[in-house]
Scaffold this motif. Sequence first.
Motif, mmCIF file in Angstrom:
data_model
loop_
_atom_site.group_PDB
_atom_site.id
_atom_site.type_symbol
_atom_site.label_atom_id
_atom_site.label_comp_id
_atom_site.label_asym_id
_atom_site.label_seq_id
_atom_site.Cartn_x
_atom_site.Cartn_y
_atom_site.Cartn_z
ATOM 1 N N LYS A 45 2.912 -43.819 10.876
ATOM 2 C CA LYS A 45 3.816 -43.857 12.030
ATOM 3 C C LYS A 45 4.573 -42.543 12.164
ATOM 4 O O LYS A 45 4.659 -41.760 11.229
ATOM 5 N N PHE A 46 5.111 -42.335 13.362
ATOM 6 C CA PHE A 46 6.006 -41.212 13.566
ATOM 7 C C PHE A 46 7.338 -41.566 12.937
ATOM 8 O O PHE A 46 7.728 -42.741 12.879
ATOM 9 N N SER A 47 8.059 -40.545 12.471
ATOM 10 C CA SER A 47 9.269 -40.795 11.696
ATOM 11 C C SER A 47 10.243 -39.634 11.836
ATOM 12 O O SER A 47 9.845 -38.510 12.123
ATOM 13 N N ALA A 48 11.504 -39.921 11.595
ATOM 14 C CA ALA A 48 12.532 -38.882 11.605
ATOM 15 C C ALA A 48 12.905 -38.445 10.193
ATOM 16 O O ALA A 48 13.782 -37.601 10.009
ATOM 17 N N VAL A 49 12.226 -38.988 9.180
ATOM 18 C CA VAL A 49 12.542 -38.668 7.789
ATOM 19 C C VAL A 49 12.359 -37.172 7.543
ATOM 20 O O VAL A 49 11.337 -36.599 7.861
ATOM 21 N N ILE A 75 9.011 -33.446 15.149
ATOM 22 C CA ILE A 75 8.961 -34.871 14.808
ATOM 23 C C ILE A 75 8.127 -34.989 13.531
ATOM 24 O O ILE A 75 7.178 -34.242 13.332
ATOM 25 N N GLY A 76 8.543 -35.906 12.700
ATOM 26 C CA GLY A 76 7.807 -36.132 11.464
ATOM 27 C C GLY A 76 6.845 -37.293 11.629
ATOM 28 O O GLY A 76 6.911 -38.056 12.595
ATOM 29 N N PHE A 77 5.941 -37.426 10.685
ATOM 30 C CA PHE A 77 5.076 -38.602 10.657
ATOM 31 C C PHE A 77 4.661 -38.868 9.226
ATOM 32 O O PHE A 77 4.795 -38.010 8.357
ATOM 33 N N THR A 78 4.224 -40.084 8.989
ATOM 34 C CA THR A 78 3.752 -40.457 7.657
ATOM 35 C C THR A 78 2.283 -40.860 7.738
ATOM 36 O O THR A 78 1.798 -41.263 8.800
ATOM 37 N N VAL A 79 1.622 -40.724 6.622
ATOM 38 C CA VAL A 79 0.261 -41.213 6.458
ATOM 39 C C VAL A 79 0.288 -42.268 5.357
ATOM 40 O O VAL A 79 1.239 -42.358 4.592
#
Length: 152
Positions: free
Chosen positions: A62-66, A81-85
């Motif tokens: 998902k896309f993330s603000a982390v 914008i950040g994202f996770t895998v």
Amino acid sequence: MIRIITKASLYIFLAFILIFGNINSVSAQQNATEIKTTPIKIVESPNTFINKTVIFKAKFDKFSAVGLDYAPTKKDSENYIGFTVQRDDITDHNIPLSEIKLFLKRDYAEKFAELDTGDTIEVKGKVFSLALGDPWIDVENITIIKKVEKTE
């Protein structure tokens, strides 16, 4: 006569080394800074990848603000914008790999608004920081390899 042939052969040999030796060393430098790997390997050994371009396949989470607006890394939420895998070492359920920080420029990220959790992507980016002991990657390119089948 033999001496002239020997000197000429030596000059030809040196010219050959100079011309083809430089081509090989440039190729070796490119290979050394662009590495195909996995997200888990990057997390397990981040020092190996610092300042290198990594290429890996992963499942989008998902896309993330982390990690955004963390001053030492200079990735502000206005422009990035950040994202996770997902973890690639666990296959029976979905777990995000939160130890790896991935960032896209917002204008580039807009092209991937259709990404769904579980889509297989290829990521290419540069590991630019190891802040907080985690690899931080400035993503240059994403390629969608396979879309997850939606069930209705």
